[in-house]
Structures are given as structure tokens and as C-alpha cells.
Motif scaffolding. Structure first.
Motif, PDB file in Angstrom:
ATOM      1  N   SER A 133       0.846  -1.189   0.000  1.00  0.00           N
ATOM      2  CA  SER A 133       0.000   0.000   0.000  1.00  0.00           C
ATOM      3  C   SER A 133       0.882   1.240   0.000  1.00  0.00           C
ATOM      4  CB  SER A 133      -0.913   0.014   1.244  1.00  0.00           C
ATOM      5  OG  SER A 133      -0.125   0.147   2.428  1.00  0.00           O
ATOM      6  N   LYS A 134       0.240   2.383  -0.153  1.00  0.00           N
ATOM      7  CA  LYS A 134       0.960   3.655  -0.091  1.00  0.00           C
ATOM      8  C   LYS A 134       1.650   3.804   1.253  1.00  0.00           C
ATOM      9  CE  LYS A 134      -0.037   8.588   0.402  1.00  0.00           C
ATOM     10  NZ  LYS A 134      -1.107   9.625   0.356  1.00  0.00           N
ATOM     11  N   ASP A 135       0.934   3.512   2.323  1.00  0.00           N
ATOM     12  CA  ASP A 135       1.500   3.694   3.661  1.00  0.00           C
ATOM     13  C   ASP A 135       2.666   2.744   3.918  1.00  0.00           C
ATOM     14  OD1 ASP A 135      -0.267   5.707   4.218  1.00  0.00           O
ATOM     15  OD2 ASP A 135      -1.735   4.401   5.219  1.00  0.00           O
ATOM     16  N   LYS A 189       5.749   4.037   2.040  1.00  0.00           N
ATOM     17  CA  LYS A 189       6.368   5.205   2.667  1.00  0.00           C
ATOM     18  C   LYS A 189       7.087   4.819   3.957  1.00  0.00           C
ATOM     19  CE  LYS A 189       4.349   9.267   2.364  1.00  0.00           C
ATOM     20  NZ  LYS A 189       5.110   9.929   1.278  1.00  0.00           N
ATOM     21  N   GLY A 230       1.510   8.826  -7.786  1.00  0.00           N
ATOM     22  CA  GLY A 230       1.635   7.396  -7.533  1.00  0.00           C
ATOM     23  C   GLY A 230       2.980   6.801  -7.872  1.00  0.00           C
ATOM     24  N   TYR A 237      -0.045   2.372 -11.942  1.00  0.00           N
ATOM     25  CA  TYR A 237       0.097   3.195 -10.748  1.00  0.00           C
ATOM     26  C   TYR A 237      -1.272   3.705 -10.274  1.00  0.00           C
ATOM     27  CZ  TYR A 237       5.113   3.365 -11.669  1.00  0.00           C
ATOM     28  OH  TYR A 237       6.425   3.024 -11.868  1.00  0.00           O
ATOM     29  N   ASP A 238      -1.380   3.861  -8.972  1.00  0.00           N
ATOM     30  CA  ASP A 238      -2.554   4.518  -8.396  1.00  0.00           C
ATOM     31  C   ASP A 238      -2.208   5.986  -8.275  1.00  0.00           C
ATOM     32  OD1 ASP A 238      -4.569   5.570  -6.816  1.00  0.00           O
ATOM     33  OD2 ASP A 238      -4.692   3.817  -5.502  1.00  0.00           O
ATOM     34  N   THR A 272      -3.660   8.405  -7.095  1.00  0.00           N
ATOM     35  CA  THR A 272      -4.063   9.108  -5.864  1.00  0.00           C
ATOM     36  C   THR A 272      -2.953   9.042  -4.814  1.00  0.00           C
ATOM     37  OG1 THR A 272      -5.109   7.145  -4.866  1.00  0.00           O
ATOM     38  CG2 THR A 272      -6.472   8.539  -6.325  1.00  0.00           C
ATOM     39  N   TRP A 273      -1.942   8.183  -5.033  1.00  0.00           N
ATOM     40  CA  TRP A 273      -0.851   8.117  -4.075  1.00  0.00           C
ATOM     41  C   TRP A 273       0.054   9.315  -4.268  1.00  0.00           C
ATOM     42  CZ3 TRP A 273       1.432   2.467  -3.622  1.00  0.00           C
ATOM     43  CH2 TRP A 273       0.413   1.579  -3.300  1.00  0.00           C
ATOM     44  N   SER A 274       0.116  10.196  -3.333  1.00  0.00           N
ATOM     45  CA  SER A 274       0.986  11.378  -3.411  1.00  0.00           C
ATOM     46  C   SER A 274       1.501  11.705  -2.019  1.00  0.00           C
ATOM     47  CB  SER A 274       0.238  12.577  -3.969  1.00  0.00           C
ATOM     48  OG  SER A 274      -0.073  12.395  -5.317  1.00  0.00           O
TER      49      SER A 274
END
Length: 438
Positions: free
Chosen positions: A383-385, A388, A403, A433-434, A436-438
Motif C-alpha cells: 500500500s501507499k503507507d 512510505k 503514484g 500506478y494509483d 491518488t498516491w501522493s
């Protein structure tokens, strides 16, 4: 004596006239002398004397024709009439493309460090003209640039006025001016000066010894592969200890636009110029509408190094990341290497196989030094989290743009950790890529 080209005609004509004068004298000497033949002159018929004269004339005509042919051969001889290669001015071979370097400058007198390195490593002034485009009207910086004389072309952005922005963007006025400057400078390179490609560096970049070799080698690939839209000299995660020091020749495809010393073609500028943004041009380049699923080439070890902590970004990322970027010091003869592995289909299939056939490990394995063998190793994020968190803990840059992680290709970030190759990767079967991931 060897005649110079300018005097060959004179030498040839002089030789021609001298030879024929001697010939005429010799042949004329064959005519009967009036004193020697006086006793018999009255005994010979007049037509015999006339015949001798005509015979001599015919002989002279034949010899003259021979000499004329010799003169024609002299005129055609390539060693005489064609200038020697040793005497030719050193020009540009027809097969050698011109790749100008555009230096974006403003108010940093440290542009001298940038220009000194460019001039030190530049292999040819004809193949790599240096164009310095200056904004801001800063007198001291202008004087530094002017001191290089004819070694560089100094352009000055004419519009120094403030730009009307929304009140909340007043603090970003500098970003608006930079975008305006890029727009003007690239139009100068492609439209006014009619170049077909350019490498852009900013005034706070130092270049590696093989900087020019790198871009010359990759220009043909950029022209032929429509899935590429830039070549960059920069590795965002290229800090010392995070790159393989034995792989100075290793290059990657990346979906993230790196900038910081990058090459584009005129065709791309013609695509981007009509919609060029008012500000934040580099993040705008990273949007899917501009990238259009195209990739850039980037190196394992950076060919540029930034030394400008102060700027409109107020040193963002500089103290933590950028100041530690490793600059390549080994000259790699890229133009003599086979770079076919970077072609899209070949690279994609080989890269996926390399990543997902690697041993899967956990962050704890890496942190505690439990990795066995030389690697490579694959660390999966879901996931994005999780990306990171893992990136931050591993010491690589953790931000995403639309993303796409920095240096990422198909979601995978490749880096070195404790002497081993690590792939921080999405699960197998990744497709897109998603944004919305920023």
C-alpha cells in the motif's frame, strides 16, 4: 618544392610555358641554317624547304597537345587540388549530432563552478555549444558569465517583471518565474537557434567526467524508442552507500521524471510548449497527462551533483539527501557499449524476471543483517503507507508523484543496502500506478 594550393595554377602555367619554349627552340634548331646550307640552298627546290617547315609545325602541334593533356592531369590530381586533411579546419562530421548544453542561471555567482566543470569535460565545442540563459538580471552573475567570452553563448531573459499570482501563491513567485524562464529559454534553443535536442542543467550542478559521453550514447535510443521521453543524469537515491560502486556503467529505465541534468528532443518540446505550466514545471512533468506512460533513462551512479542548498525550494531534501549524492568519477565509454538492453520490451521482461525471482525478505531481515548470500533480494510493499514506511526506514526517498516513487519502474525501486541489491516492489502482477498516491 611543394606548391601551395593558391599558387598551383601559376606553377603549372609557368612549367607549361617554359617546357614549350624549350621545345620550340629545339625544334626550330632542326631547320636548315642559312650559313651552313648556303652552298646547297640554291640547289634545293623551294617546296622541300616548305615541307620541312610544315613537318616541324606538325611536330610542335603534337607536342603541344601532349603538354596540354599533362596540364589537364595536373589540374585533376587530388593531392594537388584537394586540401590535405591535415590542413582542413576541424569541423563536424556529418554523422555527429550537435547536442547543446542549456545552463539555466539566475543570481548565483557559483555558476562559475558549473561552467568550469562543463568546459573541463567538454570533448568538443562544436558538438556541445554551451548556452547560458540568465534570468533575474543579477549584475554579478552576469559578469561571471560574460568573463567566459566566446566559450559560451550568454542569453538574457528579457521579462523580469513580477507575475500576477493568487494571494496564497505569493510566496511561490519564484517558481512562477522559473517556469517562465524555462519556457523562454527552450524556445530560444529549439525555435531561434534551431537545435534538435538539448541537455538542461541548472547553475548549481557539477557534471561528471563522462557526462557528455553519457548523453551522446543515449541520444540514438531517445530518438528511436517512442516509449522514452527523456534521459537524465540523476539518481534520486544515488547517495554513497545506496549505489553499487562497481556498476558505474549500469543504466535503468524509470517512470519517474528525475530532471537535474536531462535531455529532451525538439519533438517533445513541440508537444509540451503549448500547454507549459505557469509554475512548478517539474511536478507538472510528472503528471500522467504529460508522462503518458513514457519512461526516462537514469544511471546507477549520478552524472550530476547539486551544490546549491539555497534556492526557491529553501533547501528542501538537500541536507538529508541531495548533499550526499555520489558523483561518478570513472569515465565509462558509453558510446562503445551495447545499450540494447534498455529497449522497452527487452528491459521490461528482464527486469520483472530479475525482481520477482529474487529471494523475498522482510524489513526485519534487512535491519538485523540476516540476509544470506549476495542477493538480489525483494521486499514487497502492499500500500501507499507501507511503501512510505519502508522507504523512510530504509533511508531512501519516500515521496510519490501521481503514484510514482522516485526512481521507480513499474512500481519497483532499486537500491543498494549494506552491499546488497534490494528491490522494494509491489506484489507480482502489478499493472498500473494509483495516481491518488501522493
Amino acid at each position: 618544392m611543394i606548391c601551395k594550393r593558391g599558387s598551383v595554377i601559376f606553377c603549372g602555367i609557368l612549367l607549361f610555358i617554359s617546357w614549350n619554349a624549350i621545345l620550340v627552340i629545339l625544334l626550330w634548331g632542326r631547320l636548315p641554317s642559312s650559313k651552313q646550307n648556303a652552298p646547297s640552298r640554291e640547289l634545293r627546290p623551294a617546296n622541300d624547304v616548305l615541307g620541312d617547315i610544315l613537318q616541324v609545325v606538325d611536330t610542335i602541334e603534337v607536342e603541344l597537345e601532349k603538354q596540354n593533356q599533362i596540364l589537364i592531369q595536373i589540374q585533376k590530381h587530388p593531392l594537388v587540388w584537394e586540401p590535405s586533411n591535415r590542413n582542413k579546419p576541424k569541423g563536424i562530421a556529418p554523422s555527429q549530432p550537435v547536442i547543446p548544453i542549456l545552463v539555466i542561471a539566475c543570481n548565483r555567482i557559483m555558476v562559475k563552478r558549473c561552467l568550469d566543470k562543463l568546459l573541463q569535460h567538454r570533448p568538443s565545442a562544436e558538438l556541445h555549444p554551451i548556452i547560458v540563459s540568465q534570468d533575474c538580471g543579477h549584475a554579478e552573475t552576469s559578469e561571471v558569465i560574460r568573463s567566459y567570452g566566446s566559450q559560451v553563448t550568454h542569453l538574457k531573459q528579457p521579462d523580469l517583471s513580477d507575475i500576477a499570482v493568487r494571494p496564497e501563491h505569493k510566496k511561490f513567485q519564484g517558481y512562477y518565474k522559473i517556469s517562465r524562464h524555462y519556457h523562454w529559454a527552450l524556445n530560444q534553443v529549439f525555435k531561434t537557434l534551431s537545435h534538435s535536442s538539448v541537455v538542461i542543467v541548472e547553475d548549481d550542478l557539477e557534471v561528471a567526467p563522462d557526462f557528455f559521453e553519457y548523453f551522446r550514447a543515449l541520444l540514438p535510443l531517445l530518438k528511436s524508442d517512442t516509449s522514452l521521453w527523456c534521459v537524465s543524469a540523476w539518481n534520486d537515491n544515488g547517495r554513497d552507500g545506496f549505489v553499487d560502486p562497481g556498476k558505474a556503467s549500469l543504466l535503468y529505465r524509470t517512470d519517474f521524471f528525475p530532471g537535474l541534468g536531462w535531455m529532451l528532443l525538439k519533438e517533445l518540446w513541440e508537444e509540451l510548449e503549448p500547454k507549459w505550466p505557469a509554475s512548478f514545471w517539474d511536478d507538472w512533468m510528472r503528471q500522467p497527462e504529460q508522462r503518458r506512460n513514457r519512461a526516462c533513462i537514469r544511471p546507477e551512479i549520478s552524472r550530476t551533483l547539486t551544490f546549491g542548498r539555497q534556492g526557491v525550494s529553501m533547501g528542501q531534501f538537500y541536507d538529508k539527501y541531495l548533499r550526499y549524492i555520489k558523483l561518478n568519477t570513472e569515465f565509462v565509454p558509453f558510446t562503445k557499449l551495447d545499450l540494447g538492453y534498455l529497449n522497452e520490451e527487452t528491459y521490461r521482461e528482464n527486469f520483472k524476471k530479475e525482481v520477482y525471482s529474487a529471494q523475498v525478505v522482510t524489513y526485519e531481515d534487512i535491519r538485523q543483517g540476516l540476509l544470506k548470500g549476495p542477493g538480489p533480494f525483494c521486499l514487497i510493499y502492499s500500500s501507499k503507507d507501507s511503501f512510505k514506511m519502508l522507504a523512510k526506514n530504509l533511508g531512501i526517498m519516500d515521496d510519490l508523484k501521481s503514484g510514482v516513487p522516485r526512481t521507480g519502474y513499474r512500481g519497483v525501486v532499486s537500491f543498494f543496502s549494506r552491499g546488497r541489491r534490494i528491490y522494494l516492489a509491489p506484489p507480482p502482477g502489478w499493472t498500473q500506478y494509483d495516481h491518488t498516491w501522493s
